[in-house]
Design a protein around this motif. Structure first.
Motif, PDB file in Angstrom:
ATOM      1  N   LEU A  33       0.802  -1.221   0.000  1.00  0.00           N
ATOM      2  CA  LEU A  33       0.000   0.000   0.000  1.00  0.00           C
ATOM      3  C   LEU A  33       0.835   1.270   0.000  1.00  0.00           C
ATOM      4  CD1 LEU A  33      -2.655  -1.048   2.683  1.00  0.00           C
ATOM      5  CD2 LEU A  33      -3.035  -0.884   0.210  1.00  0.00           C
ATOM      6  N   ARG A  34       2.144   1.139   0.109  1.00  0.00           N
ATOM      7  CA  ARG A  34       3.002   2.301   0.358  1.00  0.00           C
ATOM      8  C   ARG A  34       2.781   3.428  -0.652  1.00  0.00           C
ATOM      9  NH1 ARG A  34       8.839   0.431   1.544  1.00  0.00           N
ATOM     10  NH2 ARG A  34       7.743  -0.368   3.362  1.00  0.00           N
ATOM     11  N   ALA A  35       2.596   3.098  -1.923  1.00  0.00           N
ATOM     12  CA  ALA A  35       2.469   4.128  -2.960  1.00  0.00           C
ATOM     13  C   ALA A  35       1.060   4.689  -3.079  1.00  0.00           C
ATOM     14  CB  ALA A  35       2.906   3.559  -4.308  1.00  0.00           C
ATOM     15  N   THR A  36       0.121   4.154  -2.324  1.00  0.00           N
ATOM     16  CA  THR A  36      -1.277   4.567  -2.468  1.00  0.00           C
ATOM     17  C   THR A  36      -1.670   5.721  -1.558  1.00  0.00           C
ATOM     18  OG1 THR A  36      -2.143   3.066  -0.760  1.00  0.00           O
ATOM     19  CG2 THR A  36      -1.865   2.165  -3.003  1.00  0.00           C
ATOM     20  N   GLY A  37      -0.854   6.012  -0.548  1.00  0.00           N
ATOM     21  CA  GLY A  37      -1.236   7.005   0.443  1.00  0.00           C
ATOM     22  C   GLY A  37      -2.130   6.454   1.536  1.00  0.00           C
ATOM     23  N   LEU A  38      -2.355   5.136   1.518  1.00  0.00           N
ATOM     24  CA  LEU A  38      -3.184   4.481   2.526  1.00  0.00           C
ATOM     25  C   LEU A  38      -2.345   3.487   3.326  1.00  0.00           C
ATOM     26  CD1 LEU A  38      -6.281   3.674   0.272  1.00  0.00           C
ATOM     27  CD2 LEU A  38      -5.985   5.644   1.797  1.00  0.00           C
ATOM     28  N   PHE A  39      -2.854   3.094   4.491  1.00  0.00           N
ATOM     29  CA  PHE A  39      -2.189   2.040   5.256  1.00  0.00           C
ATOM     30  C   PHE A  39      -3.208   1.331   6.122  1.00  0.00           C
ATOM     31  CE2 PHE A  39      -2.522   5.103   8.569  1.00  0.00           C
ATOM     32  CZ  PHE A  39      -2.132   4.535   9.788  1.00  0.00           C
ATOM     33  N   PHE A  40      -2.821   0.124   6.576  1.00  0.00           N
ATOM     34  CA  PHE A  40      -3.651  -0.622   7.511  1.00  0.00           C
ATOM     35  C   PHE A  40      -3.059  -0.423   8.899  1.00  0.00           C
ATOM     36  CE2 PHE A  40      -4.926  -4.470   9.860  1.00  0.00           C
ATOM     37  CZ  PHE A  40      -6.301  -4.300   9.770  1.00  0.00           C
ATOM     38  N   PRO A  41      -3.845   0.102   9.859  1.00  0.00           N
ATOM     39  CA  PRO A  41      -3.254   0.613  11.093  1.00  0.00           C
ATOM     40  C   PRO A  41      -3.051  -0.366  12.234  1.00  0.00           C
ATOM     41  CG  PRO A  41      -5.580   1.151  11.038  1.00  0.00           C
ATOM     42  CD  PRO A  41      -5.272   0.450   9.742  1.00  0.00           C
ATOM     43  N   VAL A  42      -3.729  -1.503  12.255  1.00  0.00           N
ATOM     44  CA  VAL A  42      -3.659  -2.365  13.441  1.00  0.00           C
ATOM     45  C   VAL A  42      -2.261  -2.984  13.533  1.00  0.00           C
ATOM     46  CG1 VAL A  42      -4.673  -4.313  14.670  1.00  0.00           C
ATOM     47  CG2 VAL A  42      -6.121  -2.841  13.242  1.00  0.00           C
ATOM     48  N   ASP A  43      -1.617  -2.795  14.663  1.00  0.00           N
ATOM     49  CA  ASP A  43      -0.207  -3.155  14.825  1.00  0.00           C
ATOM     50  C   ASP A  43      -0.005  -3.906  16.141  1.00  0.00           C
ATOM     51  OD1 ASP A  43       2.528  -3.328  15.058  1.00  0.00           O
ATOM     52  OD2 ASP A  43       2.880  -1.174  15.186  1.00  0.00           O
ATOM     53  N   PRO A  44      -0.106  -5.244  16.125  1.00  0.00           N
ATOM     54  CA  PRO A  44       0.087  -6.005  17.358  1.00  0.00           C
ATOM     55  C   PRO A  44       1.546  -6.214  17.743  1.00  0.00           C
ATOM     56  CG  PRO A  44      -0.365  -7.493  15.561  1.00  0.00           C
ATOM     57  CD  PRO A  44      -0.467  -6.104  14.990  1.00  0.00           C
ATOM     58  N   GLY A  45       2.453  -5.685  16.953  1.00  0.00           N
ATOM     59  CA  GLY A  45       3.879  -5.861  17.245  1.00  0.00           C
ATOM     60  C   GLY A  45       4.479  -6.936  16.376  1.00  0.00           C
ATOM     61  N   ALA A  46       4.032  -8.146  16.518  1.00  0.00           N
ATOM     62  CA  ALA A  46       4.512  -9.241  15.675  1.00  0.00           C
ATOM     63  C   ALA A  46       4.024  -9.040  14.245  1.00  0.00           C
ATOM     64  CB  ALA A  46       4.006 -10.575  16.212  1.00  0.00           C
ATOM     65  N   ASN A  47       4.799  -9.533  13.285  1.00  0.00           N
ATOM     66  CA  ASN A  47       4.372  -9.470  11.889  1.00  0.00           C
ATOM     67  C   ASN A  47       3.420 -10.632  11.626  1.00  0.00           C
ATOM     68  OD1 ASN A  47       4.143  -8.704   9.213  1.00  0.00           O
ATOM     69  ND2 ASN A  47       5.969  -9.828   8.587  1.00  0.00           N
ATOM     70  N   ALA A  48       2.250 -10.538  12.227  1.00  0.00           N
ATOM     71  CA  ALA A  48       1.271 -11.621  12.190  1.00  0.00           C
ATOM     72  C   ALA A  48       0.530 -11.636  10.863  1.00  0.00           C
ATOM     73  CB  ALA A  48       0.274 -11.454  13.335  1.00  0.00           C
ATOM     74  N   SER A  49      -0.086 -12.775  10.545  1.00  0.00           N
ATOM     75  CA  SER A  49      -0.949 -12.856   9.378  1.00  0.00           C
ATOM     76  C   SER A  49      -2.261 -12.153   9.698  1.00  0.00           C
ATOM     77  CB  SER A  49      -1.210 -14.314   9.000  1.00  0.00           C
ATOM     78  OG  SER A  49      -2.058 -14.926   9.959  1.00  0.00           O
ATOM     79  N   LEU A  50      -2.858 -11.548   8.685  1.00  0.00           N
ATOM     80  CA  LEU A  50      -4.086 -10.801   8.906  1.00  0.00           C
ATOM     81  C   LEU A  50      -5.273 -11.715   9.184  1.00  0.00           C
ATOM     82  CD1 LEU A  50      -3.106  -8.230   6.275  1.00  0.00           C
ATOM     83  CD2 LEU A  50      -3.805  -7.595   8.587  1.00  0.00           C
ATOM     84  N   GLY A  51      -5.250 -12.936   8.634  1.00  0.00           N
ATOM     85  CA  GLY A  51      -6.285 -13.898   8.997  1.00  0.00           C
ATOM     86  C   GLY A  51      -6.192 -14.282  10.459  1.00  0.00           C
ATOM     87  N   GLY A  52      -4.976 -14.493  10.941  1.00  0.00           N
ATOM     88  CA  GLY A  52      -4.786 -14.795  12.353  1.00  0.00           C
ATOM     89  C   GLY A  52      -5.167 -13.630  13.236  1.00  0.00           C
ATOM     90  N   ALA A  88      -7.433 -11.387  12.594  1.00  0.00           N
ATOM     91  CA  ALA A  88      -8.893 -11.339  12.674  1.00  0.00           C
ATOM     92  C   ALA A  88      -9.424 -12.441  13.580  1.00  0.00           C
ATOM     93  CB  ALA A  88      -9.503 -11.471  11.276  1.00  0.00           C
ATOM     94  N   SER A  89      -8.848 -13.624  13.485  1.00  0.00           N
ATOM     95  CA  SER A  89      -9.322 -14.759  14.280  1.00  0.00           C
ATOM     96  C   SER A  89      -9.148 -14.534  15.768  1.00  0.00           C
ATOM     97  CB  SER A  89      -8.581 -16.031  13.856  1.00  0.00           C
ATOM     98  OG  SER A  89      -8.948 -16.409  12.547  1.00  0.00           O
ATOM     99  N   THR A  90      -8.122 -13.773  16.155  1.00  0.00           N
ATOM    100  CA  THR A  90      -7.876 -13.518  17.581  1.00  0.00           C
ATOM    101  C   THR A  90      -8.333 -12.132  18.021  1.00  0.00           C
ATOM    102  OG1 THR A  90      -5.619 -12.804  17.072  1.00  0.00           O
ATOM    103  CG2 THR A  90      -5.924 -15.104  17.703  1.00  0.00           C
ATOM    104  N   ARG A  91      -8.976 -11.393  17.115  1.00  0.00           N
ATOM    105  CA  ARG A  91      -9.416 -10.021  17.399  1.00  0.00           C
ATOM    106  C   ARG A  91      -8.246  -9.192  17.929  1.00  0.00           C
ATOM    107  NH1 ARG A  91     -13.261 -10.490  21.298  1.00  0.00           N
ATOM    108  NH2 ARG A  91     -14.807 -11.413  19.943  1.00  0.00           N
ATOM    109  N   ALA A  92      -7.144  -9.234  17.200  1.00  0.00           N
ATOM    110  CA  ALA A  92      -5.910  -8.588  17.633  1.00  0.00           C
ATOM    111  C   ALA A  92      -6.065  -7.070  17.694  1.00  0.00           C
ATOM    112  CB  ALA A  92      -4.777  -8.955  16.666  1.00  0.00           C
ATOM    113  N   SER A  93      -5.193  -6.467  18.493  1.00  0.00           N
ATOM    114  CA  SER A  93      -5.122  -5.004  18.524  1.00  0.00           C
ATOM    115  C   SER A  93      -3.653  -4.606  18.567  1.00  0.00           C
ATOM    116  CB  SER A  93      -5.939  -4.446  19.683  1.00  0.00           C
ATOM    117  OG  SER A  93      -5.556  -5.008  20.917  1.00  0.00           O
ATOM    118  N   GLY A  94      -3.229  -3.855  19.586  1.00  0.00           N
ATOM    119  CA  GLY A  94      -1.814  -3.506  19.672  1.00  0.00           C
ATOM    120  C   GLY A  94      -1.586  -2.042  19.954  1.00  0.00           C
ATOM    121  N   THR A  95      -0.424  -1.549  19.531  1.00  0.00           N
ATOM    122  CA  THR A  95       0.026  -0.222  19.941  1.00  0.00           C
ATOM    123  C   THR A  95      -0.831   0.910  19.393  1.00  0.00           C
ATOM    124  OG1 THR A  95       1.584  -0.091  18.083  1.00  0.00           O
ATOM    125  CG2 THR A  95       2.423  -1.005  20.138  1.00  0.00           C
TER     126      THR A  95
END
Length: 457
Positions: free
Chosen positions: A121-140, A142-149
């Protein structure tokens, strides 16, 4: 109808993408924390939703347990195959399928990691903000209702998943939600599957909300003489409505671990690590207002920077906190536990937890996303030491009961898995049985990630 029968049928579908190698089973049978290894009987590597559907239909017909796997970074034993069966590894389903710039959303496969998505997404001006710290998979995530910093500003996965494609236990494929920003049509099945930890179905596609990359970003750090001063600064900041993008707390023990692991030069004291997003003028104003609160609370001068290198170094250090803490006690493993309380009870919860830790014999540094009342204790245990493990479990138990007594939850972001299963009835009461009813309806044979989240007997 046996696991072995299922594996034989799965081999005809997947060929060499059904692995039974010792190394694959070992990798998929361990977690990052204290839980005992629990390898599956086989690991499946699907590449399409259709293959996942066939996997589930075969396993459903043969009473073969199924566990979803993203990157294996969960902390409550979510992905351990405690009853054997098949682990479905989504690493080959890792594509960005569609980016909708005008609507600020993206459709992806579940094996894509959050860092890879943001690189795309870097060149689009957009980003996905949820950052749990680990470079987790997005399916995982969602499955754990992750959040983070960043949850204090942008919300958790619950707030950022618009729609899902899910394969149910019998192989049926359903879609939940849509790209519309709101709906009044029927039950919110998207919210049901977000946080279900793979106990109701396997997520094979996600539609995520994106945000605009901020024009300006600044980050900084400050220290305090006492933990209560630091936590009360957080409470005052939130109550004044300063729009923090991140506000993280670390105690003195964590600061010492950072110094040893990352070469930092932090004072031997509690610290806050913060970040602001917005316009250049807005970011400067927010930092100045926060600095005034820090001074009123007796903190050290608030040092902040808009330089990318400074910010990256700060958050890299924070994201490596778990490894820094574990390295601070050689030969140990960790019990990583978290609780979340209303912001008004945060100081009380942290102070009582610190007092509890100081009465014990094992270290348990504290840190957390305190902007939303969530903090963690990383309890360090000598490997193979049964007495220390028992002490760690007792400390974690008291933390959980304290959270409930203060009107909070036994887990703000780590999830239930196996580690918090015993507290579900205490937190939810009769509603936990309703969760079990939902589980039995969608997974009547009980093959979806058994032993997690709900009572299954």
């Amino acid at each position: 109808m046996t696991i072995q029968t299922a594996l034989s049928e799965l081999h005809t579908v997947l060929g060499d993408r059904l692995s039974r190698s010792a190394s694959d089973l070992e990798i998929h049978g361990r977690s990052e924390v204290h839980f005992a290894d629990a390898p599956p009987d086989a690991v499946a590597y699907p590449e399409t939703t259709e293959e996942v559907s066939r996997i589930m239909a075969i396993c459903h017909a043969n009473d073969c347990p199924v566990v979803g796997w993203g990157t294996g970074t969960s902390l409550e034993g979510h992905a351990l195959a405690v009853r054997g069966g098949v682990t479905v590894d989504f690493t080959r389903m890792n594509k960005v399928l569609e980016v909708n710039l005008e609507d600020m959303d993206v459709r992806i496969q579940p094996g894509l990691t959050r860092e890879d998505l943001n690189r795309e997404l870097r060149a689009t001006g957009l980003f996905f903000p949820v950052d749990p710290g680990a470079n987790a998979s997005l399916g995982g995530m969602a499955s754990t209702r992750a959040s983070g910093t960043t949850a204090v500003r942008y919300g958790t996965m619950r707030d950022n998943v618009l729609a899902l494609e899910v394969v149910l236990s019998d192989g049926r494929v359903i879609r939940t939600g849509s790209r519309a920003r709101k709906t009044a049509a029927g039950y919110d099945l998207t919210a049901l599957f977000v946080g279900s930890e793979g106990t109701l179905g396997l997520i094979t596609e996600l539609t995520l909300r994106l945000r605009g990359q901020p024009e300006a970003v600044s980050a900084g750090i400050c220290s305090f003489a006492t933990i209560s001063d630091a936590v009360n600064t957080v409470i005052a900041t939130i109550q004044m409505g300063i729009p923090m993008a991140r506000i993280e707390f670390v105690d003195a023990a964590t600061a010492r671990a950072f110094n040893a692991y990352s070469g930092a030069k932090m004072q031997d004291a509690p610290h806050l690590m913060v970040e602001f997003h917005g316009s250049p003028a807005g970011v400067a104003e927010q930092a100045e207002r926060f600095g005034e609160i820090v001074a009123e609370m007796g903190g050290s001068p608030f040092k902040w920077s808009s330089e990318v290198e400074d910010r990256n170094a700060l958050w890299k250090m924070r994201h490596n906190a778990y490894y820094a803490i574990v390295a601070s006690r050689p030969g140990c493993t960790a019990m990583a536990t978290d609780i979340c309380v209303p912001i008004s009870r945060l100081a009380e919860a942290v102070e009582q937890t610190i007092e509890d830790i100081e009465k014990g014999t094992i270290p348990a540094p504290i840190l957390g996303h305190v902007g939303d009342g969530n903090f963690h204790a990383t309890i360090l245990i000598k490997k193979g030491n049964a007495a220390e493990l028992a002490e760690a479990k007792a400390l974690s138990h008291r933390m959980a009961l304290r959270a409930l007594a203060l009107g909070g939850t036994v887990t703000g972001e780590h999830g239930v898995g196996m580690g918090k299963l015993s507290y579900m009835e205490a937190e939810h009461g009769p509603a936990w049985e309703v969760m079990s009813d939902i589980k039995r309806t969608l997974d009547p044979t009980g093959i979806m990630n058994p032993g997690k989240m709900v009572r299954t007997n």
